[in-house]
Design an enzyme around this catalytic site. Structure first.
Site, mmCIF file in Angstrom:
data_model
loop_
_atom_site.group_PDB
_atom_site.id
_atom_site.type_symbol
_atom_site.label_atom_id
_atom_site.label_comp_id
_atom_site.label_asym_id
_atom_site.label_seq_id
_atom_site.Cartn_x
_atom_site.Cartn_y
_atom_site.Cartn_z
ATOM 1 N N SER A 255 32.397 140.770 36.837
ATOM 2 C CA SER A 255 32.404 142.139 36.327
ATOM 3 C C SER A 255 32.339 142.089 34.808
ATOM 4 C CB SER A 255 33.666 142.869 36.792
ATOM 5 O OG SER A 255 34.778 142.318 36.114
ATOM 6 N N LYS A 256 32.244 143.276 34.235
ATOM 7 C CA LYS A 256 32.080 143.402 32.775
ATOM 8 C C LYS A 256 33.112 142.604 31.983
ATOM 9 C CE LYS A 256 28.804 146.306 31.336
ATOM 10 N NZ LYS A 256 28.426 147.436 32.145
ATOM 11 N N ARG A 257 34.317 142.457 32.524
ATOM 12 C CA ARG A 257 35.303 141.767 31.693
ATOM 13 C C ARG A 257 35.015 140.272 31.563
ATOM 14 N NH1 ARG A 257 39.600 139.870 35.236
ATOM 15 N NH2 ARG A 257 38.883 140.435 37.299
ATOM 16 N N HIS A 258 34.088 139.768 32.375
ATOM 17 C CA HIS A 258 33.688 138.369 32.208
ATOM 18 C C HIS A 258 32.597 138.219 31.154
ATOM 19 C CE1 HIS A 258 35.229 138.295 36.496
ATOM 20 N NE2 HIS A 258 35.971 137.397 35.891
ATOM 21 N N GLY A 259 31.918 139.314 30.848
ATOM 22 C CA GLY A 259 30.795 139.261 29.913
ATOM 23 C C GLY A 259 29.721 140.209 30.420
#
Ligand code: GLU
Length: 484
Positions: A255-259
């Site tokens: 998800s976005k929090r990984h990049g």
């Protein structure tokens, strides 16, 4: 089915940008078809108007094009199985549902919304109670003719089990008692997503269905539809989840929090389409040998369904960066200059510097294109720096000897008649030799003075050449002042 031409489809719902998971599905659909000489179809599944995002269809076209995933049939190019946009097919589905009613395999359900809601409250998770399943045909026809609203439901088997084969996950069985009498046609006469999907795949002659493993649990329902119609069931290829690495060392769904997770964002961040595709190809598929770098035509040759793994794939940004660097290094100098140009002009636009020379010192060092502006900004404007930068153990430079070394280099370079790589090189190398110094002892203070940075793409000679004589000498003079 053995001699049928392989046909696959990518069937995105236009709900936003193209996530790496969607892109992998599209790529594998394409590779399954192309590795077997088949056709790859693009179908837009836009019937869920609530999730529809304006402009998303254009993003799909653009992404597929940039990624080199070319469809043989689709909304923009047509084909023999159109229309290729689900909303344009909306009148095709009712006759198929009617056929199932006529054959006693589906029925009209007249239950009101209130009744269904009541059921849900009483019977949490139990679902529809098949209340209308046995209404006699005459009664059902009469009610429909009188204008009573209804949905059409499939009669699911009441006992037994349904087994299907997945090319990746193997044989999967569900008890039929767990399957509800699914709605095929809604009160407005339009199909549910699951029904449309099956009718479309069949009428488009699709032989292989590739999709995310979140669809595994719906597959028995699809199969019961194929069986009800007596149609060939396609080969199912469900793909493993894509995970991201968490800070605590674990993994969770990407998800976005990984990049960045969409093709657009990754390419905006300086990853090349070819590198993204190459990396994504290996997220769940393993070639027979250890080859890692694959151009699209090599992927088509090497790809096979049995190389797809069911264990979750981990999206590793470092690995993607490695692929990107490899693709950058493998470019011709001209290709690299054109690719780097927008990033170079961001900071060197008005500098008058020779961008091809700047590109030449960058190509082996850049791993992501967006690094370029920061890497070359010192060429446009020298940053402030501390005189301690002149100190370097390996080059044997100290604050004591640096002024003298820089002065020697300044004098020698000022006397140069022509300013090109070889002249600068010969000048500094002979200067070192004549004075019994290591080359590095002369180069280090010179490079620090012209760049103001401990680390630069290219060495002293390249930087001097790019900056030109006047600018180089001016910067060296400032360095001398700083040291005095
Ligand atoms: N429209 C579905 C999606 O975007 C595709 C499902 C399928 O491939 O069958 O997830």
């Amino acid at each position: 089915m053995a001699d049928k031409k392989v046909r696959t489809r990518y069937a995105p719902s236009p709900t936003g940008s193209m996530h790496v998971g969607n892109l992998r599905t599209a790529l594998y659909e394409f590779l399954v078809a192309k590795s077997q000489g088949g056709d790859f179809v693009l179908r837009i599944e836009d019937t869920d108007r609530e999730r529809y995002v304006e402009g998303a269809v254009d993003i799909i076209y653009k992404t597929l094009k940039e990624a080199g995933i070319t469809h043989d049939e689709g909304p923009d190019i047509g084909g023999d199985h159109g229309p290729y946009v689900q909303s344009e097919r909306k009148n095709m589905y009712l006759p198929y549902a009617q056929q199932l009613i006529d054959e006693g395999k589906a029925y009209r359900c007249f239950c009101s919304k209130e009744r269904l809601e009541g059921l849900q409250q009483e019977n949490v998770g139990g679902g529809y109670d098949r209340h209308c399943r046995d209404i006699p045909k005459e009664e059902s026809d009469a009610l429909a003719a009188s204008g009573a609203p209804f949905v059409i439901r499939q009669k699911m088997p009441l006992d037994g089990s349904t087994t299907f084969e997945d090319a990746v996950y193997g044989s999967i069985t569900v008890e039929n008692s767990e399957l509800q009498d699914q709605i095929l046609i809604k009160t407005d006469g339009y199909p549910t997503y699951n029904f449309a999907n099956v009718i479309d795949d069949h009428t488009m002659g699709i032989t292989h269905v590739v999709r995310g493993s979140e669809y595994l649990s719906s597959t028995p329902k699809y199969n019961l539809l194929y069986e009800a119609f007596g149609w060939d069931i396609p080969t199912y290829i469900h793909l493993p989840l894509i995970m991201g690495k968490d800070e605590d060392g674990g993994v969770s769904k990407l998800s976005k929090r990984h990049g960045s997770t969409s093709f657009e964002d990754l390419s905006r961040e300086g990853y090349l389409p070819e590198a993204i595709i190459n990396y994504i190809a290996l997220l769940g598929w393993c070639p027979k040998d250890n080859q890692e770098i694959f151009k699209m035509d090599e992927l088509i040759k090497a790809f096979s369904i049995d190389g797809i793994s069911k264990s979750p794939a981990i999206f590793d940004y470092d690995k993607l960066e490695w692929f990107n660097a490899e693709y950058i290094k493998a470019m011709t100098t001209e290709q690299f200059l054109e690719t780097a140009r927008p990033y170079l002009t961001q900071v060197l636009g008005d500098s008058g510097l020779d961008l091809s020379k700047v590109a030449a010192i960058l190509q082996q060092r850049v791993t992501v294109l967006t690094q370029i502006p920061d890497m070359v900004a010192f060429l446009a404007e020298q940053p402030e720096y501390e005189k301690e930068l002149f100190v370097n153990k390996k080059s044997k430079t100290t604050l004591e000897n640096a002024p003298q070394l820089l002065r020697m280099s300044y004098d020698a370079l000022s006397a140069l008649k022509s300013w090109d790589h070889d002249s600068i090189h010969d000048c500094l190398i002979s200067l070192a030799a004549e004075n019994g110094l290591k080359n590095g002892t002369v180069m280090w203070p010179t490079r620090i003075a012209v760049s103001g940075k401990a680390v630069t793409p290219g060495g002293a000679i390249e930087i001097l050449e790019i900056l030109g004589k006047d600018e180089s000498l001016a910067r060296m003079k400032k360095g001398l002042e700083k040291l005095s």
